[in-house]
Design an enzyme around this catalytic site. Sequence first.
Site, mmCIF file in Angstrom:
data_model
loop_
_atom_site.group_PDB
_atom_site.id
_atom_site.type_symbol
_atom_site.label_atom_id
_atom_site.label_comp_id
_atom_site.label_asym_id
_atom_site.label_seq_id
_atom_site.Cartn_x
_atom_site.Cartn_y
_atom_site.Cartn_z
ATOM 1 N N SER A 125 61.283 39.518 -50.002
ATOM 2 C CA SER A 125 62.123 39.523 -48.812
ATOM 3 C C SER A 125 61.299 39.024 -47.635
ATOM 4 O O SER A 125 60.063 38.915 -47.730
ATOM 5 C CB SER A 125 62.647 40.939 -48.536
ATOM 6 O OG SER A 125 63.540 40.957 -47.444
ATOM 7 N N LEU A 128 60.485 44.285 -44.609
ATOM 8 C CA LEU A 128 61.070 45.602 -44.839
ATOM 9 C C LEU A 128 61.145 46.296 -43.490
ATOM 10 O O LEU A 128 60.134 46.403 -42.790
ATOM 11 C CB LEU A 128 60.199 46.413 -45.806
ATOM 12 C CG LEU A 128 60.561 47.894 -45.987
ATOM 13 C CD1 LEU A 128 61.870 48.041 -46.743
ATOM 14 C CD2 LEU A 128 59.440 48.637 -46.712
ATOM 15 N N HIS A 220 60.779 33.329 -47.055
ATOM 16 C CA HIS A 220 62.183 33.626 -46.773
ATOM 17 C C HIS A 220 62.987 33.934 -48.031
ATOM 18 O O HIS A 220 64.194 34.154 -47.971
ATOM 19 C CB HIS A 220 62.802 32.430 -46.033
ATOM 20 C CG HIS A 220 64.023 32.757 -45.247
ATOM 21 N ND1 HIS A 220 65.269 32.248 -45.549
ATOM 22 C CD2 HIS A 220 64.202 33.542 -44.158
ATOM 23 C CE1 HIS A 220 66.158 32.697 -44.675
ATOM 24 N NE2 HIS A 220 65.543 33.485 -43.826
ATOM 25 N N LYS A 222 64.784 35.853 -51.003
ATOM 26 C CA LYS A 222 65.364 37.195 -51.156
ATOM 27 C C LYS A 222 65.761 37.390 -52.628
ATOM 28 O O LYS A 222 66.812 36.926 -53.068
ATOM 29 C CB LYS A 222 66.607 37.379 -50.280
ATOM 30 C CG LYS A 222 66.586 36.932 -48.814
ATOM 31 C CD LYS A 222 65.366 36.925 -48.076
ATOM 32 C CE LYS A 222 65.373 36.316 -46.713
ATOM 33 N NZ LYS A 222 66.527 36.256 -45.913
ATOM 34 N N ASP A 227 63.822 45.662 -63.963
ATOM 35 C CA ASP A 227 63.744 45.421 -65.399
ATOM 36 C C ASP A 227 64.300 44.039 -65.725
ATOM 37 O O ASP A 227 63.710 43.047 -65.347
ATOM 38 C CB ASP A 227 64.452 46.535 -66.174
ATOM 39 C CG ASP A 227 63.666 47.848 -66.139
ATOM 40 O OD1 ASP A 227 62.452 47.805 -65.837
ATOM 41 O OD2 ASP A 227 64.251 48.907 -66.397
#
Length: 556
Positions: A125, A128, A220, A222, A227
């Site tokens: 990401s 955070l 950038h 995302k 799993d």
Amino acid sequence: MAVAAAGAAGPVFWRRLLGLLPGRPGLAALLGRLSDRLGRNRDRRRRRSPWLLLAPLLSPAVPQVTSPPCCLCPEGVHRFQWIRNLVPEFGVSSSHVRVLASPAEFFELMKGQIRVAKRRVVMASLYLGTGPLEQELVDCLESTLEKSLQAKFPSDLKVSILLDFTRGSRGRKNSRTMLLPLLQRFPEQVRVSLFHTPHLRGLLRLLIPERFNETIGLQHIKVYLFDNSVILSGANLSDSYFTNRQDRYVFLQDCAEIADFFTELVDAVGDVSLQLQGDDTVQVLDGMVHPYKGDRAEYCKAANKRVMDVINSARTRQQMLHAQTFHSNSLLTQEDAAAAGDRRPAPDTWIYPLIQMKPFEIQIDEIVTETLLTEAECGAKVYLTTGYFNLTQAYMDLVLGTRAEYQILLASPEVNGFFGAKGVAGAIPAAYVHIERQFYSEVCSLGQQERVQLQEYWRRGWTFHAKGLWLYLAGSSLPCLTLIGSPNFGYRSVHRDLEAQIAIVTENQALQQQLHQEQEQLYLRSGAVSSATFEQPSRQVKLWVKMVTPLIKNFF
């Protein structure tokens, strides 16, 4: 392959020339370099050359391929199979693909997936956040890691988090301080990588203040992976993205090969990033060139190799799997093979990961996006949405000069993420209005108002961050292809940042319906843009913003 990439990356005019020169790689490479230079010059020009309106007529049907298409297997049935000449192709059942609709659904799914993860959690990401919802996510990770240690048979659970260095280091409380407790408590299981653009270095790095240094280039991507399941989105790990910031999200459930690919991709970018230590310092991996202290060309070359090795090895694996699955015994029909348990059922959906890392000279997403825009035929409909309307000149040329119908959805000023911000950032929504008005004026001057339409998203109390594309073939009421991920189709996405999205091609009507409903729900909250739109008081742009926008538009 080199010829194809060079041709597709440059202005579409050169693609036709390159296509005519399959046996002359030297000349083709020269034209490729010329096309790159023309492309850079074109992006600097405010006015388009009228020759570029001929782009669709001069371009080939698809990029040149390195081998003939396979007509004996299910992948041979869709027209976008040329993408697999650039990236790995993952054939899946549409039952494994689910489109999410809301930030809350996205947040709850992530927490649920973290709680049941046994082997890996991989999260990439921009940053955070530092609020209670972000802490809730960190607590979920901590609880899952704790259970893995207490289990009767301890699992090999690993958590890998990739963020941007500048954005993740902003302020005294930041992404790093949020993750340090995990790193300190589970040092053998947790890895936190902070990507630092190689272009922010020397005096530039010392002089540009916090927040503004993020304009030089960012991590950038995302991707949220648990799993063998993956969420692809444009959403960051921050409270507004979990509550009232509209984005797009797709959940690929039990898709092991796709999960393996994105794990390897995040690992590759992580390897060329700074590694967060338990004392909040950072360091590079042994043997790796430092991103801003080392030689920039050497660093970018090493990063290119690391990432392209992932892409190319995955392509090779998928080609071998394809051959084993569909061609290892031509005497068996697909039905007989599936019944015998030694073949996979024929897929009805194909996933193509599209990577864009221009700092490392990786331009796959740009190539594929330009080709899709070029090849959309008369009667086709393209729904394109971006939270930040700032298309590159190349994309604008293709929208204005091609044949398909376009519905472009963008944020109204009130739902722009920068609306109400302090200082210079508060003027960014007005700059987007100015860019939007210039584009709309060009649409009108070309008489394209019926074919190219703009719409503005508005929702009280919400902001808008959705980006992507839906392609409806001529005569079809449902989309057969969508692009979903992190790119915004702007200069930053193409030239500065590290981006990733996927192209989903599907023949399954139920999944097509899901994608159609997703598109409709976004567009239903929008209003059409007309000349009257720009006469509203909220659309008045100050003179200084108009003057500054051409100078700064490549940075946001």
